[in-house]
Design an enzyme around this catalytic site. Sequence first.
Site, PDB file in Angstrom:
ATOM      1  N   GLU A 190       0.863  -1.191   0.000  1.00  0.00           N
ATOM      2  CA  GLU A 190       0.000   0.000   0.000  1.00  0.00           C
ATOM      3  C   GLU A 190       0.888   1.226   0.000  1.00  0.00           C
ATOM      4  O   GLU A 190       1.963   1.230   0.611  1.00  0.00           O
ATOM      5  CB  GLU A 190      -0.902   0.004   1.235  1.00  0.00           C
ATOM      6  CG  GLU A 190      -1.734   1.286   1.328  1.00  0.00           C
ATOM      7  CD  GLU A 190      -2.889   1.210   2.312  1.00  0.00           C
ATOM      8  OE1 GLU A 190      -2.788   0.444   3.285  1.00  0.00           O
ATOM      9  OE2 GLU A 190      -3.878   1.927   2.091  1.00  0.00           O
ATOM     10  N   CYS A 210      -6.613   0.787   2.756  1.00  0.00           N
ATOM     11  CA  CYS A 210      -7.645   1.831   2.748  1.00  0.00           C
ATOM     12  C   CYS A 210      -7.538   2.741   1.536  1.00  0.00           C
ATOM     13  O   CYS A 210      -8.494   3.440   1.198  1.00  0.00           O
ATOM     14  CB  CYS A 210      -7.554   2.668   4.018  1.00  0.00           C
ATOM     15  SG  CYS A 210      -7.968   1.739   5.486  1.00  0.00           S
ATOM     16  N   ASN A 266     -11.913  -3.435   0.268  1.00  0.00           N
ATOM     17  CA  ASN A 266     -10.789  -3.746   1.161  1.00  0.00           C
ATOM     18  C   ASN A 266     -11.318  -4.236   2.492  1.00  0.00           C
ATOM     19  O   ASN A 266     -11.863  -5.319   2.596  1.00  0.00           O
ATOM     20  CB  ASN A 266      -9.884  -2.509   1.288  1.00  0.00           C
ATOM     21  CG  ASN A 266      -8.838  -2.662   2.361  1.00  0.00           C
ATOM     22  OD1 ASN A 266      -8.187  -3.699   2.436  1.00  0.00           O
ATOM     23  ND2 ASN A 266      -8.674  -1.676   3.213  1.00  0.00           N
ATOM     24  N   GLU A 267     -11.197  -3.361   3.486  1.00  0.00           N
ATOM     25  CA  GLU A 267     -11.495  -3.778   4.857  1.00  0.00           C
ATOM     26  C   GLU A 267     -12.908  -3.321   5.187  1.00  0.00           C
ATOM     27  O   GLU A 267     -13.099  -2.499   6.060  1.00  0.00           O
ATOM     28  CB  GLU A 267     -10.463  -3.085   5.744  1.00  0.00           C
ATOM     29  CG  GLU A 267     -10.383  -3.560   7.132  1.00  0.00           C
ATOM     30  CD  GLU A 267      -9.300  -2.787   7.870  1.00  0.00           C
ATOM     31  OE1 GLU A 267      -8.345  -3.395   8.310  1.00  0.00           O
ATOM     32  OE2 GLU A 267      -9.440  -1.565   8.022  1.00  0.00           O
TER      33      GLU A 267
HETATM   34  O1  AHR Z   1      -2.124  -1.494   6.795  1.00  0.00           O
HETATM   35  C1  AHR Z   1      -2.626  -0.241   7.103  1.00  0.00           C
HETATM   36  C2  AHR Z   1      -4.137  -0.198   7.054  1.00  0.00           C
HETATM   37  O2  AHR Z   1      -4.688  -1.072   7.981  1.00  0.00           O
HETATM   38  C3  AHR Z   1      -4.762  -0.645   5.754  1.00  0.00           C
HETATM   39  O3  AHR Z   1      -4.792   0.360   4.825  1.00  0.00           O
HETATM   40  C4  AHR Z   1      -6.137  -1.026   6.163  1.00  0.00           C
HETATM   41  O4  AHR Z   1      -6.685  -2.011   5.324  1.00  0.00           O
HETATM   42  C5  AHR Z   1      -5.996  -1.435   7.602  1.00  0.00           C
HETATM   43  O5  AHR Z   1      -6.881  -0.759   8.397  1.00  0.00           O
END
Ligand code: AHR
Length: 657
Positions: free
Chosen positions: A46, A245, A376-377
């Site tokens: 990322e 994110c 993603n999350e």
């Molecule tokens: O790894 C950092 C962040 O942690 C990522 O962007 C996210 O997916 C998680 O909250």
Amino acid sequence: MRKINLLIVGLFFWLNALAQNPQKIEIDATQTLVPIQPTMYGIFFEDINFGADGGLYAELIKNRSFEFEYPWMGWKHLPQAETRFNTSNELTIFNNARNNPTNPRVVRVEKRDASQELGLQNEGFDGIGLKKGEMYDFSAFVKINSGDVYIEVQLLNEKGEVIGSTQVRSNSLGWGRVEGVITASETVQKGKVNINFKGKGQLDIDQISLFPQDTWKGRKGGLRKDLVQLLADMKPGFVRFPGGCIVEGRTLAERYQWKKTVGKVENRELLVNRWNMEFSHRPAPDYYQTFGLGFFEYFQMCEDIGAQPLPILSCGLACQFNSSETTPLEDLDPFIQDAIDLIEFANGDVNSKWGALRAEMGHPQPFNLKMIGIGNEQWGQEYFERYEKISKAVKAKYPDVKLVSGTGPASDGELFEQAEKALPKLNAEIVDEHYYKDPKWFRDNAKRYDNYDRNRYKIFAGEYAAQSHAIVSPDNKNNWECALSEAAFMTGLERNADVVYMTSYAPLFAHVNRWQWTPDLIWFDNLTAFGTANYQVQKLYATNAGSSTLSIKSNGENLTGQQELYATAAFDAKTNEVIIKLVNTSATNKALELNIKGLAKTTFGKSIILADKDLKNFNTIDKPNKFIPIESTSSVLNGKTLVNLDGYTFQIIRIKK
Ligand code: AHR
């Protein structure tokens, strides 16, 4: 890796261990249990902590196209303010949207007085790292509007002295690219670059760029060689990109849109980096994504290092920690189309629209994309509804492409349980679980997947890292307690390789001065980089994975932390070796007798040890090799070997079958 021949020392261990009445451990190498996927150990990438711009992407000029919100950010005028007002020379930002809508701003240079100094200075990302004797490619897009103006480019050291220069002049009518090569005569960590405008006339300039020639694979405008090498050394099974994110964006407008990251670099529209102001204690207002490292470059890097690409796409839902801005279900078509077109971009025929662009960018062969992630999350009904719609459409067109879905920010609690209930009904195939927890959680959860439902989806342990101080605390360190606890936990991932198909530590990169989030796997400054103890653990797992698991037990039980001992065993069909991983999270040493059924009478074993007596220790940019594996060899008689497993040790033993 340091090597010590321990054949003689081994005898001492035998005697010592016998005296201690060693714990018996039975390994059955006569039958394999479950396959370990080639994707098992991978990488999460990322653009956080200046991981891409200012990091992996080797561009040295910050705000090269003047498109940051404040166009002069990263730049200084030469001469500086006081003398600037006593000259008829001028620098202005000229809006050229009519000709280049995705990259509208250029600098207009009015050089009315040839005898006066006029120029720009770029500060780089926390300075510009330059290495003595190395060559740097300067380039810019230039249009001479009148007169005769040429450009002098100077590399400066930390004292402001010139350590290399070149001159370039545009000969084209209209916009043209100028190029020059500069050799640095000194190594500097925080240099600068001057762009001086000489002569008289009017000139427009844009996309001012400086790259080392010594990039990964020598590609022009490419990636930092030392950073990609650290990734390649891990032999990762996959690379997940571009996040995190960053995929979701704080708002939908700030989400990652892959189509804006391909094609000509100079036409890629930049975007603010969502990590710029996320943490008030680590503000980075100058953090943007120029997308010089875009989806084509990610695919290419995956191919270079032999990893399967795993792109993650927006599902129409902005980050739920931020705005949660949501696209109505009936308006999801552009998101669906993005996913379908991405598969065509990666795999499609060169006569298809997106396959043709891939070919035009220099890669007519397909990238062999096998999986993508939707969201993603993300969590809750908003996510499940969007996942359902997008996944159905993608599967209808590409039934063989595997889909990865999210379970939210934590691997337990209400949101996680909702995902566990909803996702099987949506035919989820691979499910991404995240755990940012304290080290003890990792030691306590080596059994996590032992009782998982074997008839459900597969697991992608997609983001994890032990947090030494508190979750997302700026005081977290990549210390040995964290790395060792992760090693212990990973014995459970490997033992359950029939359920766990993929794993990756997160985040990956951090600039030592410009980070937002810690801990991270690899740290770097402008000149060098190092792997943490956690990196060494990940690398040891990935380079000693094996192809199938084997049973390893003591007193008929899996080793999941009883007396702080953890273990997993595998068989590697390629090398015909038994691979045993042992983790001792206690302070005291353990005498172990390994009995391996199915081995030749006499054979040799190779041990690889990562250890330290102090759980608080960690690698640093000045002392990057405190944690580095040590290798030794020993003999194995009739399938039996004695191991003196030191306190706080992760040890791998490879034995030829
Ligand atoms: O790894 C950092 C962040 O942690 C990522 O962007 C996210 O997916 C998680 O909250």
